[in-house]
Design an enzyme around this catalytic site. Structure first.
Site, PDB file in Angstrom:
ATOM      1  N   LYS A 164      24.846  -2.431 108.536  1.00 45.44           N
ATOM      2  CA  LYS A 164      24.686  -0.969 108.466  1.00 45.44           C
ATOM      3  C   LYS A 164      23.253  -0.669 108.043  1.00 45.44           C
ATOM      4  O   LYS A 164      22.761  -1.282 107.088  1.00 45.44           O
ATOM      5  CB  LYS A 164      25.659  -0.361 107.454  1.00 45.44           C
ATOM      6  CG  LYS A 164      25.474   1.155 107.293  1.00 45.44           C
ATOM      7  CD  LYS A 164      26.561   1.782 106.407  1.00 45.44           C
ATOM      8  CE  LYS A 164      26.343   1.521 104.949  1.00 45.44           C
ATOM      9  NZ  LYS A 164      27.268   2.271 104.071  1.00 45.44           N
ATOM     10  N   ARG A 205      24.870  23.310  92.402  1.00 45.78           N
ATOM     11  CA  ARG A 205      24.696  24.415  93.362  1.00 45.78           C
ATOM     12  C   ARG A 205      26.076  25.020  93.615  1.00 45.78           C
ATOM     13  O   ARG A 205      26.891  24.442  94.316  1.00 45.78           O
ATOM     14  CB  ARG A 205      24.077  23.898  94.652  1.00 45.78           C
ATOM     15  CG  ARG A 205      22.679  23.355  94.427  1.00 45.78           C
ATOM     16  CD  ARG A 205      22.123  22.718  95.675  1.00 45.78           C
ATOM     17  NE  ARG A 205      20.736  22.342  95.485  1.00 45.78           N
ATOM     18  CZ  ARG A 205      20.337  21.173  94.960  1.00 45.78           C
ATOM     19  NH1 ARG A 205      21.220  20.272  94.598  1.00 45.78           N
ATOM     20  NH2 ARG A 205      19.051  20.913  94.811  1.00 45.78           N
ATOM     21  N   ASP A 227      29.497  21.625  91.031  1.00 41.42           N
ATOM     22  CA  ASP A 227      28.221  21.163  91.585  1.00 41.42           C
ATOM     23  C   ASP A 227      27.138  22.046  90.964  1.00 41.42           C
ATOM     24  O   ASP A 227      27.391  23.230  90.684  1.00 41.42           O
ATOM     25  CB  ASP A 227      28.230  21.325  93.118  1.00 41.42           C
ATOM     26  CG  ASP A 227      27.099  20.568  93.796  1.00 41.42           C
ATOM     27  OD1 ASP A 227      27.373  19.579  94.498  1.00 41.42           O
ATOM     28  OD2 ASP A 227      25.915  20.980  93.639  1.00 41.42           O
TER      29      ASP A 227
HETATM   30  N1  LIG Z   1      28.922   3.670  95.635  1.00 37.78           N
HETATM   31  C1  LIG Z   1      28.923   3.823  96.941  1.00 37.78           C
HETATM   32  O1  LIG Z   1      29.493   3.013  97.687  1.00 37.78           O
HETATM   33  C2  LIG Z   1      28.264   5.009  97.551  1.00 37.78           C
HETATM   34  C3  LIG Z   1      28.427   5.237  98.925  1.00 37.78           C
HETATM   35  C4  LIG Z   1      27.864   6.373  99.487  1.00 37.78           C
HETATM   36  C5  LIG Z   1      27.120   7.243  98.690  1.00 37.78           C
HETATM   37  N2  LIG Z   1      26.941   6.969  97.380  1.00 37.78           N
HETATM   38  C6  LIG Z   1      26.159   7.867  96.538  1.00 37.78           C
HETATM   39  O2  LIG Z   1      26.905   9.059  96.349  1.00 37.78           O
HETATM   40  C7  LIG Z   1      26.001  10.118  96.035  1.00 37.78           C
HETATM   41  C8  LIG Z   1      26.462  11.397  96.717  1.00 37.78           C
HETATM   42  O3  LIG Z   1      26.366  11.248  98.118  1.00 37.78           O
HETATM   43  P1  LIG Z   1      26.702  12.472  99.088  1.00 37.78           P
HETATM   44  O4  LIG Z   1      26.616  11.925 100.467  1.00 37.78           O
HETATM   45  O5  LIG Z   1      27.932  13.139  98.650  1.00 37.78           O
HETATM   46  O6  LIG Z   1      25.438  13.402  98.816  1.00 37.78           O
HETATM   47  P2  LIG Z   1      25.356  14.983  99.055  1.00 37.78           P
HETATM   48  O7  LIG Z   1      23.916  15.324  99.063  1.00 37.78           O
HETATM   49  O8  LIG Z   1      26.211  15.360 100.212  1.00 37.78           O
HETATM   50  O9  LIG Z   1      26.041  15.583  97.748  1.00 37.78           O
HETATM   51  C9  LIG Z   1      25.540  15.367  96.451  1.00 37.78           C
HETATM   52  C10 LIG Z   1      25.835  16.602  95.630  1.00 37.78           C
HETATM   53  O10 LIG Z   1      25.534  16.323  94.251  1.00 37.78           O
HETATM   54  C11 LIG Z   1      25.091  17.535  93.688  1.00 37.78           C
HETATM   55  N3  LIG Z   1      24.464  17.268  92.400  1.00 37.78           N
HETATM   56  C12 LIG Z   1      23.248  16.706  92.156  1.00 37.78           C
HETATM   57  N4  LIG Z   1      23.054  16.617  90.827  1.00 37.78           N
HETATM   58  C13 LIG Z   1      24.179  17.106  90.225  1.00 37.78           C
HETATM   59  C14 LIG Z   1      24.579  17.274  88.872  1.00 37.78           C
HETATM   60  N5  LIG Z   1      23.784  16.903  87.860  1.00 37.78           N
HETATM   61  N6  LIG Z   1      25.789  17.821  88.614  1.00 37.78           N
HETATM   62  C15 LIG Z   1      26.610  18.206  89.633  1.00 37.78           C
HETATM   63  N7  LIG Z   1      26.279  18.085  90.938  1.00 37.78           N
HETATM   64  C16 LIG Z   1      25.080  17.526  91.223  1.00 37.78           C
HETATM   65  C17 LIG Z   1      24.169  18.107  94.752  1.00 37.78           C
HETATM   66  O11 LIG Z   1      23.936  19.490  94.565  1.00 37.78           O
HETATM   67  C18 LIG Z   1      24.977  17.810  96.032  1.00 37.78           C
HETATM   68  O12 LIG Z   1      25.814  18.883  96.401  1.00 37.78           O
HETATM   69  C19 LIG Z   1      24.604   9.645  96.481  1.00 37.78           C
HETATM   70  O13 LIG Z   1      23.782   9.451  95.344  1.00 37.78           O
HETATM   71  C20 LIG Z   1      24.858   8.328  97.179  1.00 37.78           C
HETATM   72  O14 LIG Z   1      23.828   7.401  96.974  1.00 37.78           O
HETATM   73  C21 LIG Z   1      27.514   5.884  96.788  1.00 37.78           C
END
Ligand SMILES: NC(=O)c1ccc[n+]([C@@H]2O[C@H](COP(=O)([O-])OP(=O)(O)OC[C@H]3O[C@@H](n4cnc5c(N)ncnc54)[C@H](O)[C@@H]3O)[C@@H](O)[C@H]2O)c1
Length: 347
Positions: free
Chosen positions: A82, A178, A176
């Site tokens: 990936k 936002r 969130d």
């Molecule tokens: N562990 C894993 O296997 C895995 C897999 C995929 C993604 N992730 C991680 O998950 C996270 C989220 O991914 P996503 O695709 O949902 O991103 P996204 O951008 O769709 O959503 C993230 C959300 O977090 C919010 N946010 C940021 N800081 C915040 C805070 N302090 N309090 C509350 N909300 C907050 C943002 O406003 C946004 O709406 C990323 O950091 C990504 O790296 C982890």
């Protein structure tokens, strides 16, 4: 004899038509991968994180492209890669998702590439499914409510999967930073899942007393979840970066990850930072989750334990889920065949 080779191309819509939104099946596939992981029937090199350019403003995640290869055996018997880009400011600056990905699968006999497919949806679905399987073994059986911090893509699939493995869930609360993201999330997911979803005013409102808590944010500044917020008996899926205080982890009954070496190598989550800072030793880890699924260690043992699961994400899950979708697409003659070559130039 013709040596023509074709590769299948599957776009997001093909992936969906071939089962990409079928969370119940993906949860089964993800659980089976954990079983194979416990049996050591896999190959999993470390992720490569490609970064370039200027540093982002303080407290913001850096743009990067992760390259994640893996081979998984058993009924999957598939090798692939990936490539996933993470551009955290995309949703707010460019009206694009944070993550975008391709998955390439290779034939295990002769190595030829078989398929190039959208990996964005598969990646999100498998990440949700990992927490869903986590809840199956680590959450209480009678949970009715889920708390979600972050209202992005991952929180959507987290909730979908938790509904599969804990069908008693009737309500969710979401926060969130936002508020418009929380409101859009609540409107969409309450309709999709038939749940009652409440928009909270703070992370504390979500986390305090939550039976299942999920943090899936792009936060790397201050930790979000504070010590003392988690209720006895709760299950906390810590999906992303710096999402809780060290004390939250220190006081948990059990802390699990998917792959401890990868967590430490990627250095991206609270438990990894604690290990780096000498605040969490290898021995403090209760288990890699595969050990629980494989029956080598018990999961939840009573209704009082606070259990934290902090997966970093395994390519094994991406290639396994992708291979099932690819097989369906082949059977149903979906997607577009594109030539790799009419005949290889050199042999
Ligand atoms: N562990 C894993 O296997 C895995 C897999 C995929 C993604 N992730 C991680 O998950 C996270 C989220 O991914 P996503 O695709 O949902 O991103 P996204 O951008 O769709 O959503 C993230 C959300 O977090 C919010 N946010 C940021 N800081 C915040 C805070 N302090 N309090 C509350 N909300 C907050 C943002 O406003 C946004 O709406 C990323 O950091 C990504 O790296 C982890």
């Amino acid at each position: 004899m013709s040596k023509k080779v074709e590769v299948l191309w599957l776009c997001q819509e093909d992936v969906i038509a071939a089962g990409g939104l079928d969370m119940a099946t993906i949860v089964d596939d993800v659980e089976e991968v954990f079983r194979l992981y416990a049996a050591r029937d896999y190959a999993l090199p470390k992720k490569v994180s490609l970064e370039w350019g200027d540093d982002p403003p303080p407290g913001e995640q850096r743009n990067h492209v992760n390259l994640m290869p893996g081979y998984i055996g058993g009924r999957f018997n598939v090798a692939g890669l990936k490539a996933i880009a993470s551009f955290p400011r995309n949703p707010f600056r460019h009206n694009l998702p944070r993550a975008s990905a391709l998955i390439v699968l290779h034939d295990v006999e002769v190595g030829l590439p078989l398929v190039v497919m959208d990996g964005t949806l598969i990646s999100a679905m498998r990440t949700g499914a990992v927490s869903g399987v986590g809840a199956k073994y680590l959450a209480r059986e009678d949970v009715t409510e889920v708390g979600l911090i972050g209202a992005g893509v991952q929180s959507r699939t987290q909730l979908m999967a938790l509904r599969v493995t804990r069908p008693s869930v009737q309500q969710a609360t979401v926060f969130d930073i936002r508020r418009d993201r929380s409101e859009a999330f609540a409107a969409e997911m309450s309709e999709r899942l038939g749940l009652d979803i409440h928009v909270a005013a703070s992370a504390e409102e979500v986390a305090r007393g939550a039976e299942i808590l999920v943090t899936a944010t792009t936060n790397i500044a201050e930790p979000i979840v504070r010590h003392g917020w988690l209720a006895p008996g709760s299950f906390y899926a810590h999906v992303s970066g710096y999402e809780c205080e060290y004390d939250v982890i220190r006081h948990a009954s059990k802390v699990l990850v998917d792959d401890w070496d990868l967590v430490k190598a990627r250095m991206y989550s609270t438990v990894a930072y604690m290990w780096r800072d000498g605040e969490f030793a290898d021995d403090d880890l209760y288990a890699e989750f595969g050990e629980v699924v494989g029956g080598q260690k018990p999961g939840r043992e009573n209704d009082q334990e606070v259990i934290i699961f902090s997966p970093i994400g395994l390519a094994l899950h991406d290639v396994a889920v992708a291979s099932c979708i690819y097989q369906t697409a082949v059977t149903k003659e979906m997607g577009q065949k594109v030539p790799l070559w009419d005949s290889p130039l050199w042999m």
